[in-house]
Enzyme design. Structure first.
Site, PDB file in Angstrom:
ATOM      1  N   GLU A  65       0.820  -1.222   0.000  1.00  0.00           N
ATOM      2  CA  GLU A  65       0.000   0.000   0.000  1.00  0.00           C
ATOM      3  C   GLU A  65       0.852   1.270   0.000  1.00  0.00           C
ATOM      4  O   GLU A  65       0.454   2.299  -0.555  1.00  0.00           O
ATOM      5  CB  GLU A  65      -0.892   0.028   1.247  1.00  0.00           C
ATOM      6  CG  GLU A  65      -1.588   1.356   1.457  1.00  0.00           C
ATOM      7  CD  GLU A  65      -2.434   1.401   2.710  1.00  0.00           C
ATOM      8  OE1 GLU A  65      -3.650   1.507   2.573  1.00  0.00           O
ATOM      9  OE2 GLU A  65      -1.885   1.314   3.830  1.00  0.00           O
ATOM     10  N   ASP A  66       2.022   1.188   0.631  1.00  0.00           N
ATOM     11  CA  ASP A  66       2.822   2.405   0.787  1.00  0.00           C
ATOM     12  C   ASP A  66       3.508   2.844  -0.494  1.00  0.00           C
ATOM     13  O   ASP A  66       4.034   3.951  -0.568  1.00  0.00           O
ATOM     14  CB  ASP A  66       3.864   2.198   1.901  1.00  0.00           C
ATOM     15  CG  ASP A  66       3.189   2.052   3.241  1.00  0.00           C
ATOM     16  OD1 ASP A  66       2.201   2.779   3.481  1.00  0.00           O
ATOM     17  OD2 ASP A  66       3.616   1.199   4.043  1.00  0.00           O
ATOM     18  N   ARG A  85      12.941   1.678   2.086  1.00  0.00           N
ATOM     19  CA  ARG A  85      11.787   1.189   1.331  1.00  0.00           C
ATOM     20  C   ARG A  85      11.717   1.737  -0.102  1.00  0.00           C
ATOM     21  O   ARG A  85      10.822   1.360  -0.850  1.00  0.00           O
ATOM     22  CB  ARG A  85      10.494   1.515   2.097  1.00  0.00           C
ATOM     23  CG  ARG A  85      10.458   0.877   3.487  1.00  0.00           C
ATOM     24  CD  ARG A  85       9.061   0.800   4.045  1.00  0.00           C
ATOM     25  NE  ARG A  85       8.193   0.067   3.148  1.00  0.00           N
ATOM     26  CZ  ARG A  85       6.867   0.002   3.282  1.00  0.00           C
ATOM     27  NH1 ARG A  85       6.284   0.629   4.276  1.00  0.00           N
ATOM     28  NH2 ARG A  85       6.138  -0.680   2.419  1.00  0.00           N
ATOM     29  N   ARG A 130       6.498  10.167   7.676  1.00  0.00           N
ATOM     30  CA  ARG A 130       6.823   9.605   6.360  1.00  0.00           C
ATOM     31  C   ARG A 130       6.424  10.524   5.200  1.00  0.00           C
ATOM     32  O   ARG A 130       6.916  10.352   4.084  1.00  0.00           O
ATOM     33  CB  ARG A 130       6.110   8.260   6.178  1.00  0.00           C
ATOM     34  CG  ARG A 130       6.484   7.186   7.199  1.00  0.00           C
ATOM     35  CD  ARG A 130       7.862   6.638   6.943  1.00  0.00           C
ATOM     36  NE  ARG A 130       8.271   5.695   7.961  1.00  0.00           N
ATOM     37  CZ  ARG A 130       8.015   4.388   7.931  1.00  0.00           C
ATOM     38  NH1 ARG A 130       7.331   3.879   6.942  1.00  0.00           N
ATOM     39  NH2 ARG A 130       8.464   3.610   8.899  1.00  0.00           N
ATOM     40  N   HIS A 160       0.841   6.069  10.358  1.00  0.00           N
ATOM     41  CA  HIS A 160       0.228   6.618   9.142  1.00  0.00           C
ATOM     42  C   HIS A 160      -1.181   7.138   9.415  1.00  0.00           C
ATOM     43  O   HIS A 160      -1.828   6.712  10.378  1.00  0.00           O
ATOM     44  CB  HIS A 160       0.092   5.508   8.080  1.00  0.00           C
ATOM     45  CG  HIS A 160       1.377   5.074   7.452  1.00  0.00           C
ATOM     46  ND1 HIS A 160       1.762   3.750   7.396  1.00  0.00           N
ATOM     47  CD2 HIS A 160       2.348   5.773   6.822  1.00  0.00           C
ATOM     48  CE1 HIS A 160       2.930   3.673   6.763  1.00  0.00           C
ATOM     49  NE2 HIS A 160       3.307   4.879   6.408  1.00  0.00           N
ATOM     50  N   CYS A 247      -2.528  -2.127   4.488  1.00  0.00           N
ATOM     51  CA  CYS A 247      -1.186  -1.960   3.920  1.00  0.00           C
ATOM     52  C   CYS A 247      -0.733  -3.149   3.081  1.00  0.00           C
ATOM     53  O   CYS A 247       0.246  -3.029   2.353  1.00  0.00           O
ATOM     54  CB  CYS A 247      -0.182  -1.644   5.008  1.00  0.00           C
ATOM     55  SG  CYS A 247      -0.136  -2.852   6.283  1.00  0.00           S
TER      56      CYS A 247
HETATM   57  C1  CIR Z   1       7.109   0.435   7.939  1.00  0.00           C
HETATM   58  O1  CIR Z   1       7.424   0.924   9.019  1.00  0.00           O
HETATM   59  O2  CIR Z   1       7.205   1.056   6.886  1.00  0.00           O
HETATM   60  C2  CIR Z   1       6.597  -0.987   7.934  1.00  0.00           C
HETATM   61  N1  CIR Z   1       7.270  -1.757   8.915  1.00  0.00           N
HETATM   62  C3  CIR Z   1       5.105  -1.020   8.171  1.00  0.00           C
HETATM   63  C4  CIR Z   1       4.334  -0.300   7.114  1.00  0.00           C
HETATM   64  C5  CIR Z   1       2.869  -0.428   7.297  1.00  0.00           C
HETATM   65  N2  CIR Z   1       2.214   0.274   6.274  1.00  0.00           N
HETATM   66  C6  CIR Z   1       0.965   0.732   6.361  1.00  0.00           C
HETATM   67  O3  CIR Z   1       0.320   0.605   7.380  1.00  0.00           O
HETATM   68  N3  CIR Z   1       0.463   1.382   5.315  1.00  0.00           N
END
Ligand code: CIR
Length: 257
Positions: A65-66, A85, A130, A160, A247
């Site tokens: 999702e990110d 990432r 972020r 988030h 996510c």
């Molecule tokens: C992070 O910190 O980027 C990952 N460990 C978790 C990301 C979770 N993403 C989301 O909820 N959209």
């Protein structure tokens, strides 16, 4: 056709980014079983699941999702806030190109898809650790031609925006009022998480169905009490990596590629 793009769990998941959680051992096998069951629920809800391969050196790649924000008109490929990432986006951009025109958020802007909540033509964006103002300006530029308005929301205490609020119908939000200001979302209807379940505001909506973690039974009862149909999934191992349910997929309408 409704498509859910997902991504396999990386063998390096134990080295994931963590912001608000202490590191705990993660059982990869259980995490993979939970991810399979999550994808199964997406299928039951009517999605065709397309799973991209994991990358050994991308611990967080399951949290697809990110890496993109998908609108009917365009897919915006993000520039994730965590440096570790940034390599995740290339494969997602390549896959998305089969379904949408693709545009990119450019440096020095950073944004995670988890900070973007779309409700109709309103796009709420969390200003978080972020996601920065430069990225929000670029998003405004990409979306203005399609008639979307962007609304900035301050996020406090969680990773988030969508840790704090998600849409459970066209006009109803599930929300933790400790992490975002409810007033920012009016006149939408809100259902608050049970106060003992602060992480319970993240639900995946597929049409009229919700996919929701087993970990928040009291908030689940609130949803069901309001007439929502909820499929519960155990995602406790994935949650140790600070991931929730939205996510792990990008859901959008598409014609077959
Ligand atoms: C992070 O910190 O980027 C990952 N460990 C978790 C990301 C979770 N993403 C989301 O909820 N959209």
């Amino acid at each position: 056709m409704r498509l859910a793009l997902t991504r396999d769990i990386s063998p390096a998941l134990a080295r994931c980014e963590l912001t608000h959680l202490e590191r705990e051992p993660i059982d990869l096998e259980i995490a993979r079983r939970q991810h399979d069951a999550y994808e199964h629920q997406l299928t039951i809800a009517g999605c065709s699941v397309v799973r991209l391969a994991a990358e050994d050196e991308m611990p967080d790649s399951v949290f697809i999702e990110d890496t993109a924000v998908v609108f009917d008109e365009v897919a915006v490929i993000t520039r994730p806030g965590a440096g570790s990432r940034r390599g995740e986006t290339a494969a997602v951009a390549a896959a998305m190109a089969a379904y949408r025109p693709v545009v990119h958020i450019e440096a020095p802007a950073t944004i995670d898809g988890g900070d973007v909540l779309t409700v109709g033509r309103r796009v709420f964006v969390g200003e978080s650790t972020r996601t920065n103002a430069a990225a929000i300006s670029q998003l405004v530029r990409h979306l203005a031609p399609s008639g979307y308005t962007v609304h900035i929301v301050s996020v406090r205490g969680c990773l988030h925006l969508k840790s704090a609020v998600t849409a459970v119908s066209d006009d109803t939000l599930l929300i933790n009022p400790e992490w975002v200001e409810v007033e920012r979302f009016l006149p939408l209807t809100v259902i608050e998480v049970h106060p003992a379940e602060p992480y319970g505001a993240n639900a995946v909506r597929v049409g009229a169905a919700l996919i929701y973690p087993t970990a928040f039974p009291r908030t689940c009862a609130r949803l069901e009490g309001r007439g929502f149909s909820v499929a519960q999934v155990d995602v406790t191992e994935i949650a140790k990596a600070e991931g929730a349910v939205t996510c792990c997929s990008l859901i959008f309408c598409a014609s077959a590629p």
